[in-house]
Design a protein around this motif. Structure first.
Motif, PDB file in Angstrom:
ATOM      1  N   LEU A 135       0.720  -1.043  -0.014  1.00  0.00           N
ATOM      2  CA  LEU A 135       0.006   0.144  -0.050  1.00  0.00           C
ATOM      3  C   LEU A 135       0.853   1.235   0.119  1.00  0.00           C
ATOM      4  CD1 LEU A 135      -2.814  -1.040   2.526  1.00  0.00           C
ATOM      5  CD2 LEU A 135      -3.043  -0.588   0.049  1.00  0.00           C
ATOM      6  N   ASP A 136       2.152   1.104   0.424  1.00  0.00           N
ATOM      7  CA  ASP A 136       2.816   2.256   0.545  1.00  0.00           C
ATOM      8  C   ASP A 136       3.850   2.468  -0.753  1.00  0.00           C
ATOM      9  OD1 ASP A 136       4.935   0.499   0.689  1.00  0.00           O
ATOM     10  OD2 ASP A 136       5.507   0.991   2.870  1.00  0.00           O
ATOM     11  N   GLY A 137       3.501   1.612  -1.668  1.00  0.00           N
ATOM     12  CA  GLY A 137       4.455   1.746  -2.907  1.00  0.00           C
ATOM     13  C   GLY A 137       5.715   1.110  -2.944  1.00  0.00           C
ATOM     14  N   GLY A 138       6.261   0.512  -1.553  1.00  0.00           N
ATOM     15  CA  GLY A 138       7.413  -0.132  -1.629  1.00  0.00           C
ATOM     16  C   GLY A 138       7.436  -1.210  -2.626  1.00  0.00           C
ATOM     17  N   SER A 139       8.729  -1.937  -2.675  1.00  0.00           N
ATOM     18  CA  SER A 139       9.022  -3.058  -3.235  1.00  0.00           C
ATOM     19  C   SER A 139       8.944  -4.405  -2.521  1.00  0.00           C
ATOM     20  CB  SER A 139      10.480  -3.117  -3.581  1.00  0.00           C
ATOM     21  OG  SER A 139      10.584  -2.170  -4.640  1.00  0.00           O
ATOM     22  N   LEU A 140       8.706  -5.561  -2.999  1.00  0.00           N
ATOM     23  CA  LEU A 140       8.559  -6.948  -2.116  1.00  0.00           C
ATOM     24  C   LEU A 140       9.864  -7.473  -2.621  1.00  0.00           C
ATOM     25  CD1 LEU A 140       5.051  -7.527  -3.298  1.00  0.00           C
ATOM     26  CD2 LEU A 140       5.513  -6.979  -1.042  1.00  0.00           C
ATOM     27  N   THR A 141      10.484  -8.019  -1.498  1.00  0.00           N
ATOM     28  CA  THR A 141      11.493  -8.670  -1.683  1.00  0.00           C
ATOM     29  C   THR A 141      11.389 -10.358  -1.217  1.00  0.00           C
ATOM     30  OG1 THR A 141      12.735  -6.607  -1.019  1.00  0.00           O
ATOM     31  CG2 THR A 141      13.949  -8.729  -0.799  1.00  0.00           C
ATOM     32  N   GLY A 142      11.768 -10.903  -2.274  1.00  0.00           N
ATOM     33  CA  GLY A 142      11.789 -12.552  -2.180  1.00  0.00           C
ATOM     34  C   GLY A 142      13.125 -13.252  -1.645  1.00  0.00           C
ATOM     35  N   PRO A 143      13.062 -14.383  -1.621  1.00  0.00           N
ATOM     36  CA  PRO A 143      11.916 -15.326  -1.784  1.00  0.00           C
ATOM     37  C   PRO A 143      10.726 -15.043  -0.856  1.00  0.00           C
ATOM     38  CG  PRO A 143      13.601 -16.683  -0.985  1.00  0.00           C
ATOM     39  CD  PRO A 143      14.277 -15.175  -1.457  1.00  0.00           C
ATOM     40  N   LEU A 144       9.500 -15.530  -1.182  1.00  0.00           N
ATOM     41  CA  LEU A 144       8.628 -15.309  -0.296  1.00  0.00           C
ATOM     42  C   LEU A 144       7.506 -16.452  -0.450  1.00  0.00           C
ATOM     43  CD1 LEU A 144       7.465 -11.830  -1.076  1.00  0.00           C
ATOM     44  CD2 LEU A 144       8.740 -12.545   0.877  1.00  0.00           C
ATOM     45  N   ARG A 145       6.707 -16.981   0.674  1.00  0.00           N
ATOM     46  CA  ARG A 145       5.947 -18.145   0.737  1.00  0.00           C
ATOM     47  C   ARG A 145       4.565 -17.333   0.830  1.00  0.00           C
ATOM     48  NH1 ARG A 145       8.075 -21.469   3.356  1.00  0.00           N
ATOM     49  NH2 ARG A 145       8.840 -22.898   1.739  1.00  0.00           N
ATOM     50  N   VAL A 146       3.727 -17.510  -0.271  1.00  0.00           N
ATOM     51  CA  VAL A 146       2.468 -16.579  -0.204  1.00  0.00           C
ATOM     52  C   VAL A 146       1.140 -17.758   0.160  1.00  0.00           C
ATOM     53  CG1 VAL A 146       0.880 -14.966  -1.087  1.00  0.00           C
ATOM     54  CG2 VAL A 146       3.533 -14.990  -1.729  1.00  0.00           C
ATOM     55  N   THR A 147       0.736 -17.389   1.148  1.00  0.00           N
ATOM     56  CA  THR A 147      -0.663 -18.361   1.427  1.00  0.00           C
ATOM     57  C   THR A 147      -1.919 -17.586   1.336  1.00  0.00           C
ATOM     58  OG1 THR A 147       0.620 -19.573   3.121  1.00  0.00           O
ATOM     59  CG2 THR A 147      -1.914 -19.856   2.899  1.00  0.00           C
ATOM     60  N   TYR A 148      -2.977 -18.192   0.308  1.00  0.00           N
ATOM     61  CA  TYR A 148      -3.977 -17.253   0.223  1.00  0.00           C
ATOM     62  C   TYR A 148      -5.146 -18.336  -0.071  1.00  0.00           C
ATOM     63  CZ  TYR A 148      -3.060 -18.216  -4.899  1.00  0.00           C
ATOM     64  OH  TYR A 148      -2.242 -18.775  -6.009  1.00  0.00           O
ATOM     65  N   THR A 149      -6.391 -17.691  -0.387  1.00  0.00           N
ATOM     66  CA  THR A 149      -7.605 -18.639  -0.526  1.00  0.00           C
ATOM     67  C   THR A 149      -7.936 -18.099  -1.815  1.00  0.00           C
ATOM     68  OG1 THR A 149      -8.113 -18.724   1.823  1.00  0.00           O
ATOM     69  CG2 THR A 149      -9.979 -19.413   0.339  1.00  0.00           C
ATOM     70  N   ALA A 150      -8.365 -19.189  -2.680  1.00  0.00           N
ATOM     71  CA  ALA A 150      -8.875 -19.015  -4.041  1.00  0.00           C
ATOM     72  C   ALA A 150     -10.076 -19.785  -4.343  1.00  0.00           C
ATOM     73  CB  ALA A 150      -7.877 -19.341  -5.027  1.00  0.00           C
ATOM     74  N   GLY A 151     -10.861 -19.215  -5.080  1.00  0.00           N
ATOM     75  CA  GLY A 151     -12.112 -20.023  -5.565  1.00  0.00           C
ATOM     76  C   GLY A 151     -13.325 -19.015  -5.459  1.00  0.00           C
ATOM     77  N   ARG A 152     -14.556 -19.509  -5.315  1.00  0.00           N
ATOM     78  CA  ARG A 152     -15.752 -18.603  -5.604  1.00  0.00           C
ATOM     79  C   ARG A 152     -16.722 -19.005  -4.240  1.00  0.00           C
ATOM     80  NH1 ARG A 152     -14.145 -19.202 -10.881  1.00  0.00           N
ATOM     81  NH2 ARG A 152     -14.600 -17.395 -12.247  1.00  0.00           N
ATOM     82  N   ARG A 153     -16.999 -18.327  -3.548  1.00  0.00           N
ATOM     83  CA  ARG A 153     -18.002 -18.446  -2.409  1.00  0.00           C
ATOM     84  C   ARG A 153     -19.331 -18.937  -2.890  1.00  0.00           C
ATOM     85  NH1 ARG A 153     -14.357 -19.601   1.836  1.00  0.00           N
ATOM     86  NH2 ARG A 153     -13.132 -17.617   2.607  1.00  0.00           N
ATOM     87  N   ILE A 154     -19.768 -18.282  -3.899  1.00  0.00           N
ATOM     88  CA  ILE A 154     -20.844 -18.454  -4.400  1.00  0.00           C
ATOM     89  C   ILE A 154     -20.851 -18.836  -5.855  1.00  0.00           C
ATOM     90  CG2 ILE A 154     -23.186 -17.675  -5.054  1.00  0.00           C
ATOM     91  CD1 ILE A 154     -23.045 -15.546  -2.838  1.00  0.00           C
ATOM     92  N   VAL A 155     -21.136 -20.227  -6.347  1.00  0.00           N
ATOM     93  CA  VAL A 155     -20.800 -20.545  -7.500  1.00  0.00           C
ATOM     94  C   VAL A 155     -21.865 -20.157  -8.469  1.00  0.00           C
ATOM     95  CG1 VAL A 155     -20.423 -22.598  -8.953  1.00  0.00           C
ATOM     96  CG2 VAL A 155     -19.489 -22.471  -6.793  1.00  0.00           C
ATOM     97  N   PRO A 156     -21.622 -19.436  -9.428  1.00  0.00           N
ATOM     98  CA  PRO A 156     -22.522 -18.908 -10.693  1.00  0.00           C
ATOM     99  C   PRO A 156     -23.620 -20.022 -11.021  1.00  0.00           C
ATOM    100  CG  PRO A 156     -20.764 -17.751 -10.876  1.00  0.00           C
ATOM    101  CD  PRO A 156     -20.239 -18.860  -9.958  1.00  0.00           C
ATOM    102  N   ALA A 157     -24.618 -20.008 -11.354  1.00  0.00           N
ATOM    103  CA  ALA A 157     -25.618 -20.902 -11.814  1.00  0.00           C
ATOM    104  C   ALA A 157     -24.886 -21.319 -13.334  1.00  0.00           C
ATOM    105  CB  ALA A 157     -27.113 -20.290 -11.999  1.00  0.00           C
ATOM    106  N   ALA A 158     -24.541 -20.286 -13.765  1.00  0.00           N
ATOM    107  CA  ALA A 158     -23.966 -20.674 -15.179  1.00  0.00           C
ATOM    108  C   ALA A 158     -23.105 -21.880 -15.298  1.00  0.00           C
ATOM    109  CB  ALA A 158     -23.616 -19.380 -15.892  1.00  0.00           C
ATOM    110  N   ILE A 159     -22.121 -21.642 -14.091  1.00  0.00           N
ATOM    111  CA  ILE A 159     -20.967 -22.821 -13.900  1.00  0.00           C
ATOM    112  C   ILE A 159     -21.520 -24.236 -13.704  1.00  0.00           C
ATOM    113  CG2 ILE A 159     -19.090 -23.269 -12.816  1.00  0.00           C
ATOM    114  CD1 ILE A 159     -18.191 -20.214 -12.616  1.00  0.00           C
ATOM    115  N   THR A 160     -22.409 -24.017 -12.780  1.00  0.00           N
ATOM    116  CA  THR A 160     -23.317 -25.152 -12.487  1.00  0.00           C
ATOM    117  C   THR A 160     -23.822 -26.017 -13.588  1.00  0.00           C
ATOM    118  OG1 THR A 160     -23.339 -24.324 -10.016  1.00  0.00           O
ATOM    119  CG2 THR A 160     -24.456 -26.252 -10.797  1.00  0.00           C
TER     120      THR A 160
END
Length: 218
Positions: A135-160
């Motif tokens: 957020l402060d515009g600075g650089s990210l210095t690795g190596p980094l291990r990133v953990t996150y959640t991906a996907g869709r909480r509500i699955v669109p009817a079109a996908i189903t």
């Protein structure tokens, strides 16, 4: 018949040795992960295929898993999952997470001793592109291990709905000789170049279109 309780997912090899009569043979079998990603429940898949017995349950589960992989290849993660990635860029303004859409960022931790670990509250993540920046515009210095959640909480009817169409399309291979073909009415396939060959018919692609990953993402 012999029952063998497995404790680990993956390909297993077995060798059976008999004394009466003297004989032996080898075989292999696959153990699926405990909770493989599935856009459709078994109940919904059986209802769409008009199956009322348990005879085909294991086979249907396998097809549902395959259908899920095909759709997620086009649209990114649909089933919510935790993703852990390594990013080795030494000093960059942003890092790009590989599986989108992103639901939340869990942690960004230095891999090397003395490296910089970042507080999630100090970062911004674009849920569609997976771009993470300070957020402060600075650089990210690795190596980094990133953990996150991906996907869709509500699955669109079109996908189903698309998942059901693809499942029915692939299940037709059980009803007679041959394989799904180009140009056979309701299940026409005219986008084999997308990398899915005969697997995804046009009607499913049309339903998935609004949810497909932007070019260069994923």
């Amino acid at each position: 018949m012999v029952d063998y309780v497995t404790t680990q997912a993956g390909r297993h090899s077995v060798r059976w040795v008999f004394t009466t009569p003297a004989n032996a043979y080898t075989d292999s079998f696959d153990v699926r992960e405990a909770a493989p990603p599935a856009i459709l429940s078994l109940a919904d898949a059986k209802k769409h295929l008009n199956k009322t017995t348990t005879t085909d349950d294991d086979e249907i589960r396998g097809w549902v898993e395959s259908v899920t992989a095909g759709i997620e290849g086009l649209c990114g993660p649909v089933v919510v999952r935790t993703v852990v990635e390594r990013h080795d860029d030494r000093r960059v303004p942003v890092i790009c997470l590989r599986q989108t859409p992103i639901l939340s960022l869990t942690s960004v931790v230095a891999i090397l001793t003395g490296g910089t670990t970042y507080t999630v509250g100090d970062l911004d993540v674009d849920s569609t592109t997976g771009v993470v920046q300070r957020l402060d515009g600075g650089s990210l210095t690795g190596p980094l291990r990133v953990t996150y959640t991906a996907g869709r909480r509500i699955v669109p009817a079109a996908i189903t709905s698309a998942a059901k169409i693809i499942l029915q399309h692939l299940w037709r291979t059980q009803q007679g000789p041959g394989r799904p073909q180009l140009g056979v009415g309701d299940f026409d396939v005219t986008e084999p170049a997308a990398g899915f060959g005969y697997a995804i018919p046009n009607r499913a692609l049309q339903l998935l279109e609004p949810h497909r990953l932007p070019p260069g993402v994923g």
